[in-house]
Design a protein around this motif. Sequence first.
Motif, PDB file in Angstrom:
ATOM      1  N   VAL A  92      85.834 -46.895  49.738  1.00  0.00           N
ATOM      2  CA  VAL A  92      84.978 -45.766  50.077  1.00  0.00           C
ATOM      3  C   VAL A  92      83.651 -46.319  50.582  1.00  0.00           C
ATOM      4  O   VAL A  92      83.011 -47.128  49.910  1.00  0.00           O
ATOM      5  N   HIS A  93      83.275 -45.896  51.788  1.00  0.00           N
ATOM      6  CA  HIS A  93      82.002 -46.314  52.375  1.00  0.00           C
ATOM      7  C   HIS A  93      81.015 -45.158  52.203  1.00  0.00           C
ATOM      8  O   HIS A  93      81.234 -44.064  52.703  1.00  0.00           O
ATOM      9  N   LEU A  94      79.938 -45.415  51.443  1.00  0.00           N
ATOM     10  CA  LEU A  94      78.948 -44.375  51.165  1.00  0.00           C
ATOM     11  C   LEU A  94      77.653 -44.651  51.912  1.00  0.00           C
ATOM     12  O   LEU A  94      77.183 -45.783  51.948  1.00  0.00           O
ATOM     13  N   ILE A  95      77.078 -43.608  52.480  1.00  0.00           N
ATOM     14  CA  ILE A  95      75.728 -43.687  53.051  1.00  0.00           C
ATOM     15  C   ILE A  95      74.931 -42.626  52.320  1.00  0.00           C
ATOM     16  O   ILE A  95      75.336 -41.458  52.263  1.00  0.00           O
ATOM     17  N   ALA A  96      73.819 -43.040  51.709  1.00  0.00           N
ATOM     18  CA  ALA A  96      73.045 -42.124  50.877  1.00  0.00           C
ATOM     19  C   ALA A  96      71.555 -42.391  51.048  1.00  0.00           C
ATOM     20  O   ALA A  96      71.158 -43.486  51.437  1.00  0.00           O
ATOM     21  N   THR A  97      70.736 -41.376  50.733  1.00  0.00           N
ATOM     22  CA  THR A  97      69.285 -41.556  50.786  1.00  0.00           C
ATOM     23  C   THR A  97      68.714 -41.386  49.393  1.00  0.00           C
ATOM     24  O   THR A  97      69.166 -40.536  48.627  1.00  0.00           O
ATOM     25  N   ASP A  98      67.725 -42.205  49.074  1.00  0.00           N
ATOM     26  CA  ASP A  98      67.031 -42.141  47.788  1.00  0.00           C
ATOM     27  C   ASP A  98      66.379 -40.765  47.679  1.00  0.00           C
ATOM     28  O   ASP A  98      65.678 -40.335  48.602  1.00  0.00           O
ATOM     29  N   ILE A  99      66.603 -40.058  46.559  1.00  0.00           N
ATOM     30  CA  ILE A  99      66.071 -38.688  46.443  1.00  0.00           C
ATOM     31  C   ILE A  99      64.558 -38.663  46.253  1.00  0.00           C
ATOM     32  O   ILE A  99      63.943 -37.625  46.405  1.00  0.00           O
ATOM     33  N   PHE A 100      63.946 -39.806  45.927  1.00  0.00           N
ATOM     34  CA  PHE A 100      62.495 -39.830  45.760  1.00  0.00           C
ATOM     35  C   PHE A 100      61.754 -40.486  46.923  1.00  0.00           C
ATOM     36  O   PHE A 100      60.679 -40.059  47.289  1.00  0.00           O
ATOM     37  N   THR A 101      62.340 -41.543  47.520  1.00  0.00           N
ATOM     38  CA  THR A 101      61.626 -42.261  48.581  1.00  0.00           C
ATOM     39  C   THR A 101      62.172 -41.956  49.979  1.00  0.00           C
ATOM     40  O   THR A 101      61.515 -42.237  50.971  1.00  0.00           O
ATOM     41  N   GLY A 102      63.407 -41.414  50.038  1.00  0.00           N
ATOM     42  CA  GLY A 102      64.002 -41.127  51.345  1.00  0.00           C
ATOM     43  C   GLY A 102      64.628 -42.361  51.985  1.00  0.00           C
ATOM     44  O   GLY A 102      65.162 -42.289  53.090  1.00  0.00           O
ATOM     45  N   PRO A 110      85.794 -49.974  46.065  1.00  0.00           N
ATOM     46  CA  PRO A 110      87.192 -49.520  45.983  1.00  0.00           C
ATOM     47  C   PRO A 110      87.242 -48.092  45.424  1.00  0.00           C
ATOM     48  O   PRO A 110      86.483 -47.759  44.514  1.00  0.00           O
ATOM     49  N   SER A 111      88.116 -47.270  45.960  1.00  0.00           N
ATOM     50  CA  SER A 111      88.145 -45.850  45.575  1.00  0.00           C
ATOM     51  C   SER A 111      88.540 -45.635  44.116  1.00  0.00           C
ATOM     52  O   SER A 111      88.242 -44.608  43.532  1.00  0.00           O
ATOM     53  N   THR A 112      89.191 -46.642  43.514  1.00  0.00           N
ATOM     54  CA  THR A 112      89.610 -46.490  42.123  1.00  0.00           C
ATOM     55  C   THR A 112      88.518 -46.900  41.138  1.00  0.00           C
ATOM     56  O   THR A 112      88.634 -46.662  39.946  1.00  0.00           O
ATOM     57  N   HIS A 113      87.453 -47.519  41.620  1.00  0.00           N
ATOM     58  CA  HIS A 113      86.370 -47.961  40.736  1.00  0.00           C
ATOM     59  C   HIS A 113      85.446 -46.805  40.381  1.00  0.00           C
ATOM     60  O   HIS A 113      85.323 -45.845  41.130  1.00  0.00           O
ATOM     61  N   ASN A 114      84.785 -46.951  39.234  1.00  0.00           N
ATOM     62  CA  ASN A 114      83.800 -45.943  38.830  1.00  0.00           C
ATOM     63  C   ASN A 114      82.422 -46.310  39.361  1.00  0.00           C
ATOM     64  O   ASN A 114      82.070 -47.482  39.420  1.00  0.00           O
ATOM     65  N   MET A 115      81.665 -45.297  39.714  1.00  0.00           N
ATOM     66  CA  MET A 115      80.267 -45.487  40.108  1.00  0.00           C
ATOM     67  C   MET A 115      79.424 -44.593  39.231  1.00  0.00           C
ATOM     68  O   MET A 115      79.896 -43.567  38.736  1.00  0.00           O
ATOM     69  N   ASP A 116      78.166 -44.970  39.039  1.00  0.00           N
ATOM     70  CA  ASP A 116      77.271 -44.148  38.232  1.00  0.00           C
ATOM     71  C   ASP A 116      76.739 -42.986  39.064  1.00  0.00           C
ATOM     72  O   ASP A 116      76.399 -43.147  40.237  1.00  0.00           O
ATOM     73  N   VAL A 117      76.686 -41.830  38.435  1.00  0.00           N
ATOM     74  CA  VAL A 117      76.132 -40.633  39.057  1.00  0.00           C
ATOM     75  C   VAL A 117      74.906 -40.249  38.222  1.00  0.00           C
ATOM     76  O   VAL A 117      75.019 -40.138  36.998  1.00  0.00           O
ATOM     77  N   PRO A 118      73.740 -40.080  38.855  1.00  0.00           N
ATOM     78  CA  PRO A 118      72.548 -39.754  38.065  1.00  0.00           C
ATOM     79  C   PRO A 118      72.556 -38.305  37.597  1.00  0.00           C
ATOM     80  O   PRO A 118      73.078 -37.426  38.288  1.00  0.00           O
TER      81      PRO A 118
END
Length: 161
Positions: free
Chosen positions: A59-69, A77-85
Amino acid sequence: MSTEEHDVTFESADAGASLTFPMQCSALRKNGFVVIKSRPCKIIDMSTSKTGKHGHAKVHLIATDIFTGKKYEDLSPSTHNMDVPNVTRREYQLLDVSDDGFLSLMNDDGDTKDDVKMPDGEVGEKIKKLFTEEEKDTNVIILTSMGEQAAVEAKEAPRGA
């Protein structure tokens, strides 16, 4: 069975809630939140790639920091866990803006909050325009996550509320 003793320290946020929770990569969605490089981010784009015969989908993610932009990218890998705030979004009534640039806010329960700095850029300008120039009752929306907080939106308070 080992009888070793471990020194374990648990850090907690309000009400014992943790700052993040794990979620499988394949369950993340666009406009959702994710932690990349220890920063709370909002996912703006994501794509899944199938790899070779014995490989895992990534899984390729593109994201922006919610505080700094700031923009971040991550490949996992799609089967791995990621932290969600854990992100909370609360609306406060603006009471005053201090000389040193802090907002004086009040929630529905009448509790005051004086530790949020006036944001830079568009949101800061909107707060100044509504509150200082037009002298309107102003509500400010505060986003809180991972021990940080920021004013993300301002709007005129509804009359008679």
